[in-house]
Motif scaffolding. Sequence first.
Motif, PDB file in Angstrom:
ATOM      1  N   TYR A 105     -29.548  11.667  -5.120  1.00  0.00           N
ATOM      2  CA  TYR A 105     -30.228  12.263  -6.767  1.00  0.00           C
ATOM      3  C   TYR A 105     -29.065  12.105  -7.632  1.00  0.00           C
ATOM      4  N   CYS A 106     -28.986  11.791  -8.565  1.00  0.00           N
ATOM      5  CA  CYS A 106     -28.303  12.119 -10.159  1.00  0.00           C
ATOM      6  C   CYS A 106     -28.986  13.678 -11.078  1.00  0.00           C
ATOM      7  N   ARG A 121     -22.416   6.337 -19.947  1.00  0.00           N
ATOM      8  CA  ARG A 121     -23.464   7.367 -20.249  1.00  0.00           C
ATOM      9  C   ARG A 121     -23.476   7.336 -18.963  1.00  0.00           C
ATOM     10  N   ALA A 122     -22.486   7.054 -17.628  1.00  0.00           N
ATOM     11  CA  ALA A 122     -23.005   6.804 -16.481  1.00  0.00           C
ATOM     12  C   ALA A 122     -21.858   7.258 -15.111  1.00  0.00           C
ATOM     13  N   VAL A 123     -22.410   7.579 -14.567  1.00  0.00           N
ATOM     14  CA  VAL A 123     -21.594   8.547 -13.504  1.00  0.00           C
ATOM     15  C   VAL A 123     -21.870   7.637 -11.871  1.00  0.00           C
ATOM     16  N   TYR A 124     -21.011   7.769 -10.831  1.00  0.00           N
ATOM     17  CA  TYR A 124     -20.735   6.717 -10.099  1.00  0.00           C
ATOM     18  C   TYR A 124     -20.598   7.541  -8.279  1.00  0.00           C
ATOM     19  N   ILE A 183     -16.498  10.389  -6.398  1.00  0.00           N
ATOM     20  CA  ILE A 183     -17.087  10.199  -7.574  1.00  0.00           C
ATOM     21  C   ILE A 183     -16.495  10.121  -9.320  1.00  0.00           C
ATOM     22  N   SER A 184     -17.485   9.141  -9.921  1.00  0.00           N
ATOM     23  CA  SER A 184     -16.543   8.937 -11.344  1.00  0.00           C
ATOM     24  C   SER A 184     -17.953   7.956 -12.387  1.00  0.00           C
ATOM     25  N   ARG A 185     -17.122   8.295 -13.803  1.00  0.00           N
ATOM     26  CA  ARG A 185     -18.001   8.061 -14.488  1.00  0.00           C
ATOM     27  C   ARG A 185     -17.157   7.055 -16.169  1.00  0.00           C
ATOM     28  N   ASP A 186     -17.911   6.926 -16.246  1.00  0.00           N
ATOM     29  CA  ASP A 186     -17.978   6.381 -17.426  1.00  0.00           C
ATOM     30  C   ASP A 186     -18.874   6.608 -18.810  1.00  0.00           C
ATOM     31  N   GLY A 187     -18.241   7.744 -20.133  1.00  0.00           N
ATOM     32  CA  GLY A 187     -18.812   7.842 -21.022  1.00  0.00           C
ATOM     33  C   GLY A 187     -19.152   7.019 -22.033  1.00  0.00           C
ATOM     34  N   GLN A 188     -18.492   6.027 -22.024  1.00  0.00           N
ATOM     35  CA  GLN A 188     -19.374   5.157 -23.091  1.00  0.00           C
ATOM     36  C   GLN A 188     -20.178   4.192 -22.117  1.00  0.00           C
TER      37      GLN A 188
END
Length: 114
Positions: free
Chosen positions: A93-94, A75-78, A68-73
Amino acid sequence: VQLVESGGTLVQPGGSLKLSCVASENIFNFNAMNWYRQAPGKERSFVASINVGGNTRYADSVKGRFTISRDGQKRAVYLQMNGLKPEDTAVYYCAANILSRYTWGQGTQVTVSS
């Protein structure tokens, strides 16, 4: 908040897939961002989470295969899924949570089959 998942599809066993979840607001407003899944005839179960501090947690069944990872700019989670198995087939589901209050996306179907 609204959460929109994407990236689900049919993939062969052993293959890889990356799911995305885009939120309508700043993901750092929440205690954590999560991925859950629900297989046919089964209850929804926890897959992975990343909290506001960046700490991650995984279900035993996906440790070492999913990330799991994220990109705050953005607004995403992967959810990067490697070494997929037929038993990974499910709707993914997220979810965004503040303490015990969860907001869910609509889900994306992942099917692992040859």
